[in-house]
Scaffold this motif. Structure first.
Motif, PDB file in Angstrom:
ATOM      1  N   ARG A  87     -16.675  48.083 -38.359  1.00 34.42           N
ATOM      2  CA  ARG A  87     -18.083  48.242 -38.693  1.00 34.42           C
ATOM      3  C   ARG A  87     -18.927  47.035 -38.292  1.00 34.42           C
ATOM      4  NH1 ARG A  87     -19.669  52.174 -41.473  1.00 34.42           N
ATOM      5  NH2 ARG A  87     -21.475  51.012 -42.257  1.00 34.42           N
ATOM      6  N   LEU A  88     -18.328  46.114 -37.547  1.00 34.28           N
ATOM      7  CA  LEU A  88     -19.049  44.908 -37.166  1.00 34.28           C
ATOM      8  C   LEU A  88     -19.739  45.090 -35.823  1.00 34.28           C
ATOM      9  CD1 LEU A  88     -16.423  42.196 -38.149  1.00 34.28           C
ATOM     10  CD2 LEU A  88     -18.360  43.031 -39.495  1.00 34.28           C
ATOM     11  N   ASP A  89     -20.725  44.259 -35.580  1.00 41.83           N
ATOM     12  CA  ASP A  89     -21.427  44.236 -34.305  1.00 41.83           C
ATOM     13  C   ASP A  89     -21.484  42.787 -33.854  1.00 41.83           C
ATOM     14  OD1 ASP A  89     -22.789  45.018 -32.080  1.00 41.83           O
ATOM     15  OD2 ASP A  89     -24.652  45.555 -33.106  1.00 41.83           O
ATOM     16  N   SER A  90     -21.858  42.587 -32.614  1.00 44.81           N
ATOM     17  CA  SER A  90     -22.042  41.227 -32.110  1.00 44.81           C
ATOM     18  C   SER A  90     -22.974  41.274 -30.916  1.00 44.81           C
ATOM     19  CB  SER A  90     -20.711  40.599 -31.704  1.00 44.81           C
ATOM     20  OG  SER A  90     -20.887  39.241 -31.373  1.00 44.81           O
ATOM     21  N   GLY A  91     -23.629  40.201 -30.696  1.00 42.78           N
ATOM     22  CA  GLY A  91     -24.556  40.136 -29.573  1.00 42.78           C
ATOM     23  C   GLY A  91     -25.604  39.082 -29.801  1.00 42.78           C
ATOM     24  N   GLU A  92     -26.669  39.139 -29.030  1.00 44.06           N
ATOM     25  CA  GLU A  92     -27.734  38.161 -29.166  1.00 44.06           C
ATOM     26  C   GLU A  92     -28.438  38.334 -30.509  1.00 44.06           C
ATOM     27  OE1 GLU A  92     -31.762  36.782 -26.749  1.00 44.06           O
ATOM     28  OE2 GLU A  92     -30.623  38.536 -26.135  1.00 44.06           O
ATOM     29  N   ILE A  93     -28.720  37.220 -31.174  1.00 47.41           N
ATOM     30  CA  ILE A  93     -29.440  37.264 -32.442  1.00 47.41           C
ATOM     31  C   ILE A  93     -30.909  37.540 -32.148  1.00 47.41           C
ATOM     32  CG2 ILE A  93     -29.944  36.030 -34.562  1.00 47.41           C
ATOM     33  CD1 ILE A  93     -26.979  36.512 -34.075  1.00 47.41           C
ATOM     34  N   VAL A  94     -31.427  38.643 -32.673  1.00 46.58           N
ATOM     35  CA  VAL A  94     -32.802  39.017 -32.380  1.00 46.58           C
ATOM     36  C   VAL A  94     -33.667  38.859 -33.622  1.00 46.58           C
ATOM     37  CG1 VAL A  94     -32.170  40.608 -30.540  1.00 46.58           C
ATOM     38  CG2 VAL A  94     -32.310  41.448 -32.875  1.00 46.58           C
ATOM     39  N   LEU A 151     -32.001  30.939 -47.309  1.00 47.82           N
ATOM     40  CA  LEU A 151     -32.042  31.600 -46.006  1.00 47.82           C
ATOM     41  C   LEU A 151     -32.683  32.983 -46.072  1.00 47.82           C
ATOM     42  CD1 LEU A 151     -28.444  30.708 -44.718  1.00 47.82           C
ATOM     43  CD2 LEU A 151     -30.598  29.608 -44.087  1.00 47.82           C
ATOM     44  N   LEU A 152     -32.744  33.567 -47.276  1.00 46.17           N
ATOM     45  CA  LEU A 152     -33.347  34.892 -47.418  1.00 46.17           C
ATOM     46  C   LEU A 152     -34.829  34.882 -47.065  1.00 46.17           C
ATOM     47  CD1 LEU A 152     -31.703  36.159 -50.732  1.00 46.17           C
ATOM     48  CD2 LEU A 152     -31.406  37.148 -48.456  1.00 46.17           C
ATOM     49  N   VAL A 153     -35.448  33.729 -47.180  1.00 44.96           N
ATOM     50  CA  VAL A 153     -36.884  33.626 -46.890  1.00 44.96           C
ATOM     51  C   VAL A 153     -37.154  33.860 -45.403  1.00 44.96           C
ATOM     52  CG1 VAL A 153     -38.876  32.075 -46.959  1.00 44.96           C
ATOM     53  CG2 VAL A 153     -37.218  32.056 -48.816  1.00 44.96           C
ATOM     54  N   LEU A 154     -36.184  33.523 -44.561  1.00 40.58           N
ATOM     55  CA  LEU A 154     -36.375  33.637 -43.122  1.00 40.58           C
ATOM     56  C   LEU A 154     -36.282  35.091 -42.679  1.00 40.58           C
ATOM     57  CD1 LEU A 154     -34.143  30.624 -42.047  1.00 40.58           C
ATOM     58  CD2 LEU A 154     -36.605  30.650 -42.417  1.00 40.58           C
ATOM     59  N   GLN A 155     -37.194  35.499 -41.811  1.00 43.15           N
ATOM     60  CA  GLN A 155     -37.247  36.885 -41.345  1.00 43.15           C
ATOM     61  C   GLN A 155     -36.292  37.094 -40.166  1.00 43.15           C
ATOM     62  OE1 GLN A 155     -39.145  39.306 -42.816  1.00 43.15           O
ATOM     63  NE2 GLN A 155     -39.730  37.824 -44.367  1.00 43.15           N
ATOM     64  N   ILE A 156     -35.004  36.816 -40.397  1.00 47.94           N
ATOM     65  CA  ILE A 156     -33.996  36.957 -39.345  1.00 47.94           C
ATOM     66  C   ILE A 156     -32.835  37.754 -39.922  1.00 47.94           C
ATOM     67  CG2 ILE A 156     -32.479  35.727 -37.742  1.00 47.94           C
ATOM     68  CD1 ILE A 156     -34.326  33.278 -38.102  1.00 47.94           C
ATOM     69  N   PRO A 157     -32.608  38.979 -39.468  1.00 53.07           N
ATOM     70  CA  PRO A 157     -31.568  39.832 -40.063  1.00 53.07           C
ATOM     71  C   PRO A 157     -30.198  39.169 -40.125  1.00 53.07           C
ATOM     72  CG  PRO A 157     -32.951  41.125 -38.596  1.00 53.07           C
ATOM     73  CD  PRO A 157     -33.366  39.694 -38.424  1.00 53.07           C
ATOM     74  N   PHE A 158     -29.786  38.482 -39.063  1.00 54.50           N
ATOM     75  CA  PHE A 158     -28.472  37.839 -39.051  1.00 54.50           C
ATOM     76  C   PHE A 158     -28.377  36.777 -40.144  1.00 54.50           C
ATOM     77  CE2 PHE A 158     -26.042  34.080 -37.752  1.00 54.50           C
ATOM     78  CZ  PHE A 158     -24.776  34.627 -37.604  1.00 54.50           C
ATOM     79  N   ILE A 159     -29.394  35.956 -40.251  1.00 55.52           N
ATOM     80  CA  ILE A 159     -29.396  34.879 -41.245  1.00 55.52           C
ATOM     81  C   ILE A 159     -29.430  35.453 -42.650  1.00 55.52           C
ATOM     82  CG2 ILE A 159     -30.713  32.923 -42.121  1.00 55.52           C
ATOM     83  CD1 ILE A 159     -29.251  32.335 -39.538  1.00 55.52           C
ATOM     84  N   SER A 175     -21.564  45.973 -45.376  1.00 55.95           N
ATOM     85  CA  SER A 175     -21.752  46.528 -44.026  1.00 55.95           C
ATOM     86  C   SER A 175     -22.434  47.892 -44.071  1.00 55.95           C
ATOM     87  CB  SER A 175     -20.402  46.635 -43.304  1.00 55.95           C
ATOM     88  OG  SER A 175     -19.608  47.675 -43.852  1.00 55.95           O
ATOM     89  N   TYR A 176     -22.393  48.554 -45.238  1.00 56.91           N
ATOM     90  CA  TYR A 176     -23.093  49.832 -45.382  1.00 56.91           C
ATOM     91  C   TYR A 176     -24.561  49.635 -45.742  1.00 56.91           C
ATOM     92  CZ  TYR A 176     -18.592  52.231 -45.187  1.00 56.91           C
ATOM     93  OH  TYR A 176     -17.367  52.726 -44.777  1.00 56.91           O
ATOM     94  N   LEU A 177     -24.927  48.409 -46.092  1.00 60.45           N
ATOM     95  CA  LEU A 177     -26.310  48.098 -46.454  1.00 60.45           C
ATOM     96  C   LEU A 177     -27.007  47.251 -45.400  1.00 60.45           C
ATOM     97  CD1 LEU A 177     -25.703  47.154 -50.212  1.00 60.45           C
ATOM     98  CD2 LEU A 177     -26.426  49.376 -49.294  1.00 60.45           C
ATOM     99  N   LEU A 178     -26.225  46.407 -44.678  1.00 62.87           N
ATOM    100  CA  LEU A 178     -26.772  45.483 -43.698  1.00 62.87           C
ATOM    101  C   LEU A 178     -25.999  45.591 -42.391  1.00 62.87           C
ATOM    102  CD1 LEU A 178     -26.834  42.317 -46.004  1.00 62.87           C
ATOM    103  CD2 LEU A 178     -28.839  43.674 -45.409  1.00 62.87           C
ATOM    104  N   ASP A 179     -26.653  45.260 -41.285  1.00 64.72           N
ATOM    105  CA  ASP A 179     -25.947  45.121 -40.015  1.00 64.72           C
ATOM    106  C   ASP A 179     -25.269  43.758 -40.005  1.00 64.72           C
ATOM    107  OD1 ASP A 179     -26.779  47.587 -39.049  1.00 64.72           O
ATOM    108  OD2 ASP A 179     -28.651  46.778 -38.258  1.00 64.72           O
ATOM    109  N   LEU A 180     -23.943  43.752 -39.977  1.00 62.88           N
ATOM    110  CA  LEU A 180     -23.191  42.502 -40.036  1.00 62.88           C
ATOM    111  C   LEU A 180     -22.705  42.106 -38.655  1.00 62.88           C
ATOM    112  CD1 LEU A 180     -20.952  42.746 -43.242  1.00 62.88           C
ATOM    113  CD2 LEU A 180     -23.135  41.589 -42.943  1.00 62.88           C
TER     114      LEU A 180
END
Length: 735
Positions: free
Chosen positions: A53-60, A333-341, A251-256
């Protein structure tokens, strides 16, 4: 009068008695938890595993680059579902080669779940036409190389695409044989992502395989026995099981991203070992204080219960403070608008809670069941004079010299951080020589028009307008080596590619992005590419960084005030953390950005740090630094509350906690060295940076700078305004 005396038995003391009376049930629960946790996370129960259920790639991040990518995807230009074969050593003028290549395209197009297939021999006019030259090595028919690109249906499941890929490979095998090719390479973006995810799994297993046995051996030396050493390791295993299971749920709630797994599991592993070390050590100390040298066989169950209660009341309080500081630093880190972070933040906090639960239940329960064996080397209480007390006395004799020397060293180490450069790597995350990385490097070098431009302009303007602008003005932009012809994709989407020759992340691409954004084309367009993504990432961080830092600082100040009753100690701790983390980040830049120690650490420098590394290092490093600060301060505060003056409280506190801090730091270094031993670049940078942060903090800061500054400040360490003193008397968390 202490709060304990005023309000009766503290909650943690009562909790310790509760754990002691139900020790067997608690241990059985955790053993079952370990089995179930691993079974669920690894897919042994028939459900999807975490790694599937994992993904990887450029952090957008949200911004122009992402908007442009969304538009590009509408035109069918995402490139994620393509699979490419490049052949070399082929005579492109041979009719047999042309026939085999055209036949292969027909066979590929007939495969279920394949949308299209193309090579230069099916382009109208043949391999010498401008449209076909994109598929020819170096754009030269005499080069003897060409590419065949297969595009899969966008809606394919992973299983459908895997099955289709097997059939495609069979056709590619025949094509290579029929054309007499001497070289055959294959790859695609999905294959690259899958390889990165697999490398995460390999590096994680390798890191844990190194950390657990080595940590166990170190703890055998620290504790002087296998049983005591095994308790924190069993707790760490429970933490890993819980971490993997919680990540599966998240992983069912967030893209990990795949790298999240290693980051948070290793954090949980390290914290559990640290907390286990603290709890087991304090339990032995409390038992020895109760027995006063009497034979261990004389220990009664009541004494074991009392020791467990005292351990939870003291070491348990320290563990809770420590876990809160780590959780606070990650929550920022939750304050930052970055899904990965944000995913790292949420997952990290969940793992910290698991480590806290292990330390407050499983470890003390194990201590209860193994109490007598933990004391087999004797029940005499430890002396208050030793290596660390003598070190403290030396520091007390020349505190200003220590402060000046240590501060100067930390500032010098931090200087390289002033020239920090960020990047967002793709294939470069993998080691040099990895087939997937090699394919992309060769593909970009040999097929620049097909591989895609380093910087891309995406628009819905008419293709003729975009091409006209490109011919008159685009080539004069900074960093441009060449400009590709404007191309019209589906749904009216038009692209214009710029070749900069630096793989899309270097100075040329960044200069071009700045130029295209500041001096816009005469039509609406988005600037897309890795350099554009880096610009958006930095802007997103800059927009929220002060809020994130402010919340973490405020919460930490409040927490340390509730613990110490002082406003001086929390402020001093924050200042020293800034110095410590700056030094760690500076040395990390010196290593990875400047390319030092490439041979020793087995990496190839990209001339920058991955864009998430500073954020993660600052968040994790801040939490871990405060972890050791709490370990030390809890002892000093405890002694100060018992009536010791500042100097003796610091000396005795360092003596009683120095061994724990040093051992905990050594074990954490071992754990994070698993990252450094891995092959994935982002994990290696993370591991080295955190090892540096821990080493610097546990030696220069905790052993030297903290005692020196507290010696200079003396009674002023405990100062607080009268209103805050009254607040602490009512709400402070003390003995």
């Amino acid at each position: 009068m202490s709060r304990s005396a005023r309000h009766g038995s503290p909650a943690l003391e009562r909790w310790g008695r509760h754990v002691a009376r139900r020790a067997k049930a608690i241990v059985i629960f955790w053993l079952l938890f370990i089995v179930v946790g691993f079974a669920v996370a690894l897919g042994a129960t028939g459900t999807p595993s975490l790694f599937s259920r994992l993904d990887s790639g450029e952090i957008v991040v949200a911004g122009e680059n992402q908007d442009g990518r969304d538009l590009l995807a509408q035109g069918g230009g995402s490139g994620f579902s393509t699979y490419t074969q490049t052949l070399t050593g082929v005579d492109l003028s041979d009719p047999a080669v042309a026939s085999a290549a055209a036949s292969a395209v027909q066979s590929l197009s007939a495969i279920e779940h394949v949308e299209s297939a193309v090579n230069p021999f099916v382009v109208p006019g043949g391999p010498t036409t401008p449209d076909a030259l994109r598929f020819v090595l170096d754009g030269d028919p005499a080069s003897g190389g060409f590419a065949t690109v297969v595009t899969f249906d966008e809606g394919n499941t992973a299983e459908q695409e895997a099955a289709a890929t097997d059939e495609v490979d069979a056709v590619f095998d025949s094509l290579a044989e029929d054309t007499g090719a001497t070289g055959d390479q294959r790859g695609g973006l999905r294959a690259l992502v899958d390889r990165i995810i697999e490398q995460v799994k390999i590096d994680g297993q390798r890191g844990e395989g190194i950390a657990l046995p080595v940590s166990f051996l170190v703890m055998v030396v620290v504790f002087g026995g296998f049983l005591a050493a095994g308790f924190p390791v069993l707790g760490a295993i429970a933490s890993i099981a819980g971490a993997l299971a919680s990540l599966l749920g998240l992983s069912y709630l967030l893209d990990l991203d795949a790298s999240v797994v290693n980051v948070v599991t290793v954090l949980g592993l390290g914290l559990c070992i640290d907390y286990g070390l603290l709890v087991v050590s304090r339990f032995r100390e409390e038992m020895r204080a109760l027995l006063q040298g009497a034979p261990v066989a004389d220990a009664t169950h009541a004494q074991v219960v009392a020791a467990t209660a005292a351990t939870m009341n003291r070491a348990g309080r320290t563990v809770i403070f420590s876990a809160l500081t780590v959780a606070i630093s990650l929550s920022g880190l939750l304050v930052l608008q970055i899904p990965f972070i944000r995913a790292v933040s949420v997952a990290g906090v969940s793992v910290v809670l698991i480590a806290l639960a292990v330390a407050l239940t499983l470890i003390p329960a194990l201590c209860v069941l193994g109490a007598r064996r933990l004391l087999k080397r004797g029940t005499e209480t430890a002396a208050d004079v030793g290596v660390f007390s003598r070190l403290a006395e030396r520091v007390h004799r020349m505190p200003w010299v220590v402060i000046a020397a240590v501060s100067a060293v930390l500032v010098v180490m931090a200087l390289p951080a002033l020239r920090l450069e960020l990047t967002s790597s793709g294939p470069e995350l993998l080691p040099v020589g990895t087939p997937e990385r090699t394919f992309y490097e060769d593909f970009r070098a040999g097929y620049p028009l097909l591989a895609g431009a380093e910087v891309l302009l995406v628009s819905r303007a008419p293709v003729s307008e975009v091409q006209a602008w490109a011919e008159t003005a685009a080539a004069d932009r900074p960093g441009v080596e060449s400009v590709d012809p404007a191309r019209e994709l589906g749904n009216g989407v038009v692209t214009l590619g710029f070749q900069t020759g630096d793989s899309g992340t270097g100075e040329a691409s960044r200069a071009l992005v700045d130029s295209l954004r500041s001096d816009r084309a005469p039509f609406d367009a988005y600037v897309v590419g890795q350099a554009s993504g880096i610009v958006d990432f930095r802007a997103t961080v800059a927009d929220r960084a002060l809020w994130a830092a402010g919340l973490v600082v405020l919460a930490t100040l409040v927490l340390l005030f509730l613990m110490t009753g002082s406003v001086v100690i929390p402020i001093k701790a924050l200042v020293m953390n800034v110095l410590s983390l700056g030094a760690a980040l500076g040395v990390t830049v010196w290593i990875f950005e400047d390319g030092h120690l490439e041979g020793l650490l087995r990496f190839a420098s990209t001339g920058a740090l991955e864009n998430t590394i500073p954020l993660l290092v600052l968040a994790f490093g801040f939490g871990l630094s405060m972890d050791y600060e709490v370990f030390l301060l809890s002892r000093i505060v405890e002694l100060h509350e018992q009536g010791h003056d500042t100097r003796s409280a610091v000396t005795l506190g360092l003596q009683r906690s120095g061994r724990i801090i040093t051992s905990a730091a050594l074990l954490m270094v071992i754990v994070f060295s698993g990252f450094a031993a891995g092959d994935l670049l982002i994990m290696k940078q993370m591991g080295v940076a955190l090892v540096l942060a821990i080493v610097i903090d546990a030696t220069l800061v905790r052993m030297l700078l903290v005692p020196a500054t507290m010696s200079v400040l003396g009674s002023a360490n405990w100062w607080a305004p009268a209103p805050l003193r009254r607040l602490h008397e009512r709400w402070g968390i003390t003995e």
